[in-house]
Design a protein around this motif. Structure first.
Motif, PDB file in Angstrom:
ATOM      1  N   HIS A  84      -2.868  -3.617  -2.418  1.00 41.34           N
ATOM      2  CA  HIS A  84      -2.904  -3.412  -3.866  1.00 41.34           C
ATOM      3  C   HIS A  84      -2.857  -1.933  -4.226  1.00 41.34           C
ATOM      4  O   HIS A  84      -2.373  -1.555  -5.296  1.00 41.34           O
ATOM      5  CB  HIS A  84      -4.167  -4.062  -4.442  1.00 41.34           C
ATOM      6  N   HIS A  85      -3.379  -1.103  -3.343  1.00 43.61           N
ATOM      7  CA  HIS A  85      -3.347   0.344  -3.509  1.00 43.61           C
ATOM      8  C   HIS A  85      -3.057   0.962  -2.143  1.00 43.61           C
ATOM      9  O   HIS A  85      -3.425   0.402  -1.103  1.00 43.61           O
ATOM     10  CB  HIS A  85      -4.680   0.891  -4.029  1.00 43.61           C
ATOM     11  N   ALA A  86      -2.405   2.109  -2.138  1.00 44.63           N
ATOM     12  CA  ALA A  86      -2.131   2.822  -0.888  1.00 44.63           C
ATOM     13  C   ALA A  86      -2.369   4.312  -1.111  1.00 44.63           C
ATOM     14  O   ALA A  86      -1.860   4.890  -2.073  1.00 44.63           O
ATOM     15  CB  ALA A  86      -0.693   2.577  -0.428  1.00 44.63           C
ATOM     16  N   LEU A  87      -3.169   4.891  -0.241  1.00 45.95           N
ATOM     17  CA  LEU A  87      -3.540   6.298  -0.357  1.00 45.95           C
ATOM     18  C   LEU A  87      -3.202   7.034   0.929  1.00 45.95           C
ATOM     19  O   LEU A  87      -3.344   6.490   2.032  1.00 45.95           O
ATOM     20  CB  LEU A  87      -5.044   6.445  -0.614  1.00 45.95           C
ATOM     21  N   SER A  88      -2.782   8.295   0.777  1.00 45.99           N
ATOM     22  CA  SER A  88      -2.515   9.127   1.935  1.00 45.99           C
ATOM     23  C   SER A  88      -3.761   9.914   2.298  1.00 45.99           C
ATOM     24  O   SER A  88      -4.299  10.654   1.467  1.00 45.99           O
ATOM     25  CB  SER A  88      -1.372  10.104   1.650  1.00 45.99           C
ATOM     26  N   LYS A  98     -10.451   9.586  -4.638  1.00 49.60           N
ATOM     27  CA  LYS A  98      -9.579   8.561  -5.217  1.00 49.60           C
ATOM     28  C   LYS A  98      -9.992   7.171  -4.738  1.00 49.60           C
ATOM     29  O   LYS A  98     -10.021   6.205  -5.513  1.00 49.60           O
ATOM     30  CB  LYS A  98      -8.127   8.833  -4.845  1.00 49.60           C
ATOM     31  N   LEU A  99     -10.331   7.063  -3.458  1.00 50.06           N
ATOM     32  CA  LEU A  99     -10.765   5.778  -2.915  1.00 50.06           C
ATOM     33  C   LEU A  99     -12.064   5.335  -3.570  1.00 50.06           C
ATOM     34  O   LEU A  99     -12.219   4.169  -3.956  1.00 50.06           O
ATOM     35  CB  LEU A  99     -10.934   5.886  -1.391  1.00 50.06           C
ATOM     36  N   ALA A 100     -13.006   6.270  -3.704  1.00 50.04           N
ATOM     37  CA  ALA A 100     -14.277   5.923  -4.357  1.00 50.04           C
ATOM     38  C   ALA A 100     -14.048   5.484  -5.802  1.00 50.04           C
ATOM     39  O   ALA A 100     -14.735   4.585  -6.310  1.00 50.04           O
ATOM     40  CB  ALA A 100     -15.223   7.120  -4.303  1.00 50.04           C
ATOM     41  N   GLY A 101     -13.057   6.080  -6.454  1.00 47.31           N
ATOM     42  CA  GLY A 101     -12.749   5.675  -7.816  1.00 47.31           C
ATOM     43  C   GLY A 101     -12.155   4.283  -7.889  1.00 47.31           C
ATOM     44  O   GLY A 101     -12.374   3.552  -8.864  1.00 47.31           O
ATOM     45  N   LEU A 102     -11.398   3.904  -6.865  1.00 48.31           N
ATOM     46  CA  LEU A 102     -10.829   2.549  -6.829  1.00 48.31           C
ATOM     47  C   LEU A 102     -11.878   1.497  -6.492  1.00 48.31           C
ATOM     48  O   LEU A 102     -11.681   0.312  -6.787  1.00 48.31           O
ATOM     49  CB  LEU A 102      -9.697   2.490  -5.794  1.00 48.31           C
ATOM     50  N   ALA A 103     -12.961   1.906  -5.843  1.00 52.03           N
ATOM     51  CA  ALA A 103     -14.022   0.973  -5.444  1.00 52.03           C
ATOM     52  C   ALA A 103     -15.371   1.572  -5.838  1.00 52.03           C
ATOM     53  O   ALA A 103     -16.169   1.969  -4.985  1.00 52.03           O
ATOM     54  CB  ALA A 103     -13.957   0.718  -3.937  1.00 52.03           C
ATOM     55  N   PRO A 104     -15.650   1.636  -7.155  1.00 51.78           N
ATOM     56  CA  PRO A 104     -16.881   2.305  -7.606  1.00 51.78           C
ATOM     57  C   PRO A 104     -18.157   1.640  -7.120  1.00 51.78           C
ATOM     58  O   PRO A 104     -19.209   2.292  -7.047  1.00 51.78           O
ATOM     59  CB  PRO A 104     -16.763   2.248  -9.139  1.00 51.78           C
ATOM     60  N   ASP A 105     -18.078   0.358  -6.785  1.00 46.46           N
ATOM     61  CA  ASP A 105     -19.258  -0.341  -6.280  1.00 46.46           C
ATOM     62  C   ASP A 105     -19.320  -0.354  -4.758  1.00 46.46           C
ATOM     63  O   ASP A 105     -20.185  -1.003  -4.175  1.00 46.46           O
ATOM     64  CB  ASP A 105     -19.279  -1.784  -6.800  1.00 46.46           C
ATOM     65  N   GLY A 106     -18.389   0.332  -4.128  1.00 44.93           N
ATOM     66  CA  GLY A 106     -18.378   0.402  -2.677  1.00 44.93           C
ATOM     67  C   GLY A 106     -17.339  -0.526  -2.065  1.00 44.93           C
ATOM     68  O   GLY A 106     -16.713  -1.351  -2.735  1.00 44.93           O
ATOM     69  N   GLU A 151     -13.391  -9.359  -2.488  1.00 45.48           N
ATOM     70  CA  GLU A 151     -13.962  -8.232  -1.748  1.00 45.48           C
ATOM     71  C   GLU A 151     -12.946  -7.093  -1.659  1.00 45.48           C
ATOM     72  O   GLU A 151     -11.734  -7.297  -1.758  1.00 45.48           O
ATOM     73  CB  GLU A 151     -14.391  -8.668  -0.347  1.00 45.48           C
ATOM     74  N   VAL A 152     -13.466  -5.885  -1.476  1.00 50.78           N
ATOM     75  CA  VAL A 152     -12.613  -4.710  -1.310  1.00 50.78           C
ATOM     76  C   VAL A 152     -12.505  -4.415   0.180  1.00 50.78           C
ATOM     77  O   VAL A 152     -13.521  -4.208   0.858  1.00 50.78           O
ATOM     78  CB  VAL A 152     -13.182  -3.491  -2.055  1.00 50.78           C
ATOM     79  N   VAL A 153     -11.267  -4.402   0.675  1.00 46.34           N
ATOM     80  CA  VAL A 153     -11.002  -4.187   2.093  1.00 46.34           C
ATOM     81  C   VAL A 153     -10.140  -2.950   2.261  1.00 46.34           C
ATOM     82  O   VAL A 153      -9.097  -2.821   1.607  1.00 46.34           O
ATOM     83  CB  VAL A 153     -10.291  -5.407   2.718  1.00 46.34           C
ATOM     84  N   VAL A 154     -10.563  -2.039   3.119  1.00 46.11           N
ATOM     85  CA  VAL A 154      -9.786  -0.841   3.442  1.00 46.11           C
ATOM     86  C   VAL A 154      -9.187  -1.016   4.833  1.00 46.11           C
ATOM     87  O   VAL A 154      -9.890  -1.394   5.780  1.00 46.11           O
ATOM     88  CB  VAL A 154     -10.655   0.429   3.399  1.00 46.11           C
TER      89      VAL A 154
END
Length: 322
Positions: free
Chosen positions: A187-191, A200-208, A142-145
């Motif tokens: 795994h990724h860190a965004l400001s 950029k976040l949407a690109g890292l999680a194209p399926d949501g 799963e993708v967790v923010v």
């Protein structure tokens, strides 16, 4: 005892050191000779008079979590607590002091493997992070923010989510904090201070996104919530941005997104106590690693608050009496 008191709401400068008589335990209480006192972001809001939580009555000694040695007990308290190394909540206030009162039922013995720094750092943040993880159940793949991913709670959530096998995206506001989030397992860190971070976040999680742990609120919530995929979970647990973020409840229902408020993670005092005990156990085992970014002398509590409000603090901020 030495203490730091705020006579009125205001900026960090309203925090001033004072000398007061040592408090004496009432029935069911102990007195802790404080080694470390925890500072939370909500302390800064309480001091400013802008907290979204319960209001305080001034003058007030802030602080709801301390670590130290029990040096006095009420007559009805088990004498085995005398001399014990403990961490404990204080009932909401009184922690910014060299001596603090606590209910005997709130005491946790500090595991031998832990310093007071480590135990005090995970007392509240650890129970919050574990409760949020339990409510969200992030799973492998799963993708967790995680917002405020280098903060006291956020840093623990990054570790817990990564350990579950999730792909973790940490959000923070400074390069040092982004690096810390990666070091903790993101795994990724965004400001979220950078233009176009949402794209950029949407690109890292194209399926949501499957799960969002949101300790910031405000406009961050409004940017993140549309990215949650149907059937996902959104857990708003703080308002470091100054207000709770707005969530369209009709949209949440239509997309079957579960909203888990902070109050749902520990409905009773017994549940919160158990979560704190588990956080201490996991930290002693090395499974959780609190980030203690800065420690200030008790009398420098105003400087500690200023650092937190300036967003220069990383991880947990502690006050030391020694």
């Amino acid at each position: 005892m030495r203490a730091v008191i705020a006579d009125r709401p205001g900026g960090p400068e309203v925090l001033r050191p004072v000398e007061l008589p040592d408090p004496e335990p009432d029935p069911g209480q102990v007195r802790v000779a404080v080694e470390r006192a925890a500072i939370t972001f909500i302390d800064t809001q309480l001091r400013a008079g802008t907290s979204l939580g319960p209001r305080v009555t001034f003058p007030v000694i802030l602080g709801n979590g301390v670590g130290g040695v029990v040096d006095a007990i009420a007559a009805d308290v088990d004498p085995a607590w005398l001399g014990a190394r403990v961490v404990t909540t204080t009932g909401g206030s009184g922690g910014y002091a060299s001596a603090a009162l606590a209910r005997a039922g709130d005491l946790h013995r500090v595991p031998a493997e832990l310093t007071f720094d480590e135990a005090t750092a995970v007392l509240a943040d650890g129970r919050t992070a574990l409760g949020l993880r339990r409510a969200a159940h992030p799973g492998a793949g799963e993708v967790v923010v995680v917002t405020a991913a280098a903060g006291g709670v956020g840093g623990l959530l990054v570790q817990l989510a990564a350990a579950s096998g999730a792909r973790v995206i940490g959000l923070a506001g400074a390069d040092a904090k982004l690096g810390q989030a990666r070091a903790l397992g993101a795994h990724h860190a965004l400001s979220y201070r950078a233009a176009g971070w949402e794209r950029k976040l949407a690109g890292l999680a194209p399926d949501g996104v499957d799960v969002v742990f949101d300790g910031v609120g405000s406009t961050i919530t409004e940017a993140l919530f549309p990215l949650v995929r149907p059937g996902g979970r959104y857990l708003p647990h703080g308002a470091a941005g100054g207000r709770w973020g707005r969530i369209d409840q009709a949209d949440a229902a239509a997309r079957h997104i579960t909203i888990v408020p902070l109050g749902a993670i520990g409905a009773t005092g017994d549940e919160l106590f158990a979560l704190a005990a588990e956080a201490l156990r996991l930290t002693a085992a090395g499974t959780l690693r609190p980030t203690i970014g800065q420690t200030f002398r008790l009398e420098a509590a105003a400087a500690a608050h200023a650092a937190i409000e300036a967003r220069t603090a990383i991880g947990k901020t502690l006050l030391t009496t020694t």
